[in-house]
Design an enzyme around this catalytic site. Structure first.
Site, short mmCIF file in Angstrom:
data_model
loop_
_atom_site.label_atom_id
_atom_site.label_comp_id
_atom_site.label_asym_id
_atom_site.label_seq_id
_atom_site.Cartn_x
_atom_site.Cartn_y
_atom_site.Cartn_z
N LYS A 1 -10.31 -7.58 7.20
CA LYS A 1 -9.39 -7.19 8.27
C LYS A 1 -9.97 -7.74 9.56
O LYS A 1 -11.10 -7.37 9.94
CB LYS A 1 -9.28 -5.67 8.38
CG LYS A 1 -8.49 -5.00 7.26
CD LYS A 1 -8.49 -3.49 7.44
CE LYS A 1 -7.69 -2.83 6.33
NZ LYS A 1 -7.88 -1.35 6.35
N ASP B 1 -13.89 -1.89 2.32
CA ASP B 1 -13.00 -2.09 3.46
C ASP B 1 -13.75 -1.61 4.72
O ASP B 1 -14.41 -2.42 5.39
CB ASP B 1 -11.69 -1.31 3.23
CG ASP B 1 -10.75 -1.29 4.43
OD1 ASP B 1 -11.08 -1.89 5.47
OD2 ASP B 1 -9.66 -0.68 4.34
N LYS C 1 -2.93 4.96 -2.57
CA LYS C 1 -3.91 5.75 -1.84
C LYS C 1 -4.28 6.95 -2.70
O LYS C 1 -3.38 7.59 -3.27
CB LYS C 1 -3.31 6.21 -0.51
CG LYS C 1 -3.04 5.09 0.48
CD LYS C 1 -4.34 4.49 0.98
CE LYS C 1 -4.09 3.53 2.14
NZ LYS C 1 -5.35 2.97 2.66
N LYS D 1 -0.89 -0.91 -4.53
CA LYS D 1 -2.13 -0.19 -4.18
C LYS D 1 -1.77 1.25 -3.90
O LYS D 1 -0.89 1.52 -3.06
CB LYS D 1 -2.76 -0.86 -2.96
CG LYS D 1 -3.70 0.00 -2.13
CD LYS D 1 -4.48 -0.84 -1.13
CE LYS D 1 -4.76 -0.10 0.16
NZ LYS D 1 -5.48 -0.94 1.14
N ASP E 1 -7.13 2.97 -3.28
CA ASP E 1 -7.89 2.99 -2.02
C ASP E 1 -8.16 4.44 -1.64
O ASP E 1 -7.23 5.22 -1.43
CB ASP E 1 -7.08 2.30 -0.92
CG ASP E 1 -7.85 2.17 0.39
OD1 ASP E 1 -9.00 2.64 0.46
OD2 ASP E 1 -7.27 1.60 1.35
N SER F 1 0.86 -1.18 0.00
CA SER F 1 0.00 0.00 0.00
C SER F 1 0.90 1.23 0.00
O SER F 1 1.75 1.38 0.88
CB SER F 1 -0.89 -0.03 1.25
OG SER F 1 -1.67 1.14 1.33
N GLY G 1 -4.36 -4.58 5.68
CA GLY G 1 -3.31 -4.36 6.67
C GLY G 1 -3.61 -3.11 7.46
O GLY G 1 -4.28 -2.21 6.97
N GLU H 1 -11.08 0.64 -3.79
CA GLU H 1 -11.42 0.28 -2.41
C GLU H 1 -12.07 1.48 -1.70
O GLU H 1 -11.53 2.59 -1.71
CB GLU H 1 -10.12 -0.13 -1.72
CG GLU H 1 -10.25 -0.59 -0.28
CD GLU H 1 -8.88 -0.98 0.29
OE1 GLU H 1 -7.91 -1.12 -0.49
OE2 GLU H 1 -8.78 -1.12 1.52
C1 NPQ Z 1 -6.46 0.60 4.55
N1 NPQ Z 1 -4.18 0.27 5.53
O1 NPQ Z 1 -6.41 -0.38 3.85
C2 NPQ Z 1 -5.48 0.83 5.70
C3 NPQ Z 1 -5.55 2.18 6.17
C4 NPQ Z 1 -4.74 2.62 7.33
C5 NPQ Z 1 -2.06 -0.52 4.68
O2 NPQ Z 1 -3.43 0.93 3.51
C6 NPQ Z 1 -2.70 3.80 11.75
C7 NPQ Z 1 -3.58 2.78 11.98
C8 NPQ Z 1 -2.52 4.23 10.48
C9 NPQ Z 1 -4.33 2.24 10.97
C10 NPQ Z 1 -3.08 4.14 8.12
C11 NPQ Z 1 -3.29 0.30 4.51
C12 NPQ Z 1 -3.25 3.69 9.42
C13 NPQ Z 1 -4.18 2.69 9.68
C14 NPQ Z 1 -3.84 3.59 7.11
C15 NPQ Z 1 -4.90 2.16 8.61
O3 NPQ Z 1 -7.36 1.39 4.38
MG MG Z 2 -8.50 0.39 2.87
#
Ligand code: NPQ
Ligand code: MG
Length: 374
Positions: free
Chosen positions: A267, A243, A167, A165, A193, A139, A295, A218
């Protein structure tokens, strides 16, 4: 076998680089860890769980300080009163407490790890997975410039990640996605995402992403907007993946029925634990909906559990189970997750299969709370 929760720890880990999403920028992360013990034939075995709540209630309504309080004052006391406590019963016992899935998941996980270790069984074995490694995706955060983004993506391709992926958010979408698709060529899987940053009025704009052959988009819309996602899914070519919206088995079934979830990001923390996550996997499999493992910037503990979960047959798309060093310079486990030939090995050791680096753990611990009843 008797089980109990023992300790709640908060740690702080600096990120190797800032991670920016549509809801904020993270430069370090506070994480709650839970220690449990089981006693069997006079032998005490410990287990650890990780709470994926963020520092602030921005990804979801949960956050570290709230989770710590609800664990200390509400959840742990309820479990302390249970005789023959088993991880498999935690979700039902805590059911009357509304919300707080990430806090509940951490407690279930600690007990699961302890029980499995005591029985010398692995989490992957409990799940009955048939794969010994899983493809690894990464990501990539929002960057200040497209050039900076391309440099970061180039580094991840060199690391071997098999899926990228990106953002995105309004103002950082079409141009960076076009540039990264240009860098990757047509064959490297790419997805985006939005972390709920768009509105129902953005369908025409988001349809312009169709040109980049994305695996999925996403969570474009807010968590509670299932109907909006269903309408968007009909309006654009890119498959819509949920998500944040997938908060339970029921919501997942409804989202599929509505046409709001063509793909599901699973998740464990968001749905209240790995055992519920497994049931959501089973449900999606029955309905023909592909799933992949998300994640939450986990330490080696959560990362190991995710690697096992993601080895289930229904996880047909590469997930966000990246190498530990994607996020952390130093993990708190002795064998951090690595990416080899674009894959992560499924842990085979007892419990979650990781050994804590106690020295490192103590060095990054910022507070400790005793969870044992007075
Ligand atoms: C997602 N994760 O899929 C999340 C979003 C995310 C790897 O993109 C602190 C705790 C910071 C949780 C940043 C990825 C975070 C968090 C992003 C979750 O949407
Ligand atoms: Mg996400």
């Amino acid at each position: 076998m008797t089980a109990r929760l023992c300790e709640l720890r908060e740690i702080r880990l600096p990120l190797v680089a800032p991670f920016q999403t549509s809801f904020g920028t993270q430069t370090s992360r506070r994480i709650l860890l839970v220690r449990a013990e089981v006693e069997h034939d006079g032998v005490t075995t410990e287990g650890w769980g990780e709470c994926v709540a963020g520092d602030e209630p921005t990804y979801s309504s949960e956050y570290v300080d709230g989770a710590a309080l609800v664990i200390r004052d509400v959840l742990a006391p309820r479990l302390a009163g249970v005789t023959d406590l088993r991880a498999a019963d935690v979700a039902a016992i805590l059911g009357p407490v509304r919300g707080h899935p990430m806090a509940k998941a951490a407690l279930e996980m600690a007990l699961l790890d302890a029980e499995l270790r005591a029985e010398q069984r692995s989490f992957a074995g409990l799940l009955g997975v048939r794969r010994d490694r899983i493809p690894s995706g990464v990501s990539v955060g929002i960057h200040p410039t497209v050039d900076a983004l391309l440099a970061t993506v180039t580094g991840y391709l060199d690391d071997g990640y098999v899926r990228i992926k990106l953002k995105i958010e309004p103002g950082f979408d079409l141009e960076p996605v076009a540039a990264v698709r240009g860098l990757l060529g047509p064959d490297v899987p790419l997805q985006v995402d939005a972390n709920a940053a768009y509105t129902r009025h953005d369908a025409e704009h988001l349809a312009r992403l169709d040109a980049f052959d994305l695996l999925l988009i996403e969570q474009p819309l807010p968590e509670d907007d299932l109907l909006g996602h269903a309408e968007l899914a009909r309006a654009i070519g890119t498959p819509v993946c949920l998500d944040e919206s997938i908060t339970s088995e029921t919501v997942c079934a409804d989202a599929i029925e509505l046409g709001a979830a063509e793909i599901v990001n699973i998740k464990a923390g968001r749905v209240g634990g790995y055992l519920t996550a497994r049931r959501i996997h089973d449900l999606c499999r029955e309905r023909g909906i592909p799933v992949w493992c998300g994640g939450m910037l986990e330490t080696g503990i959560g990362r190991a559990a995710n690697a096992a979960l993601a080895a289930l047959d229904g996880f047909t798309l590469p997930g966000d189970v990246s190498a530990s060093r994607r996020f952390w310079a130093t993990d708190i486990v002795t064998e951090p997750i690595e990416v080899v030939d674009g894959h992560v090995a499924v842990p085979t050791g007892a419990g979650l299969g990781v050994t804590l680096d106690r020295e490192m753990l103590d060095r990054v611990t910022t507070s400790t709370v005793d969870l044992r009843p007075a």
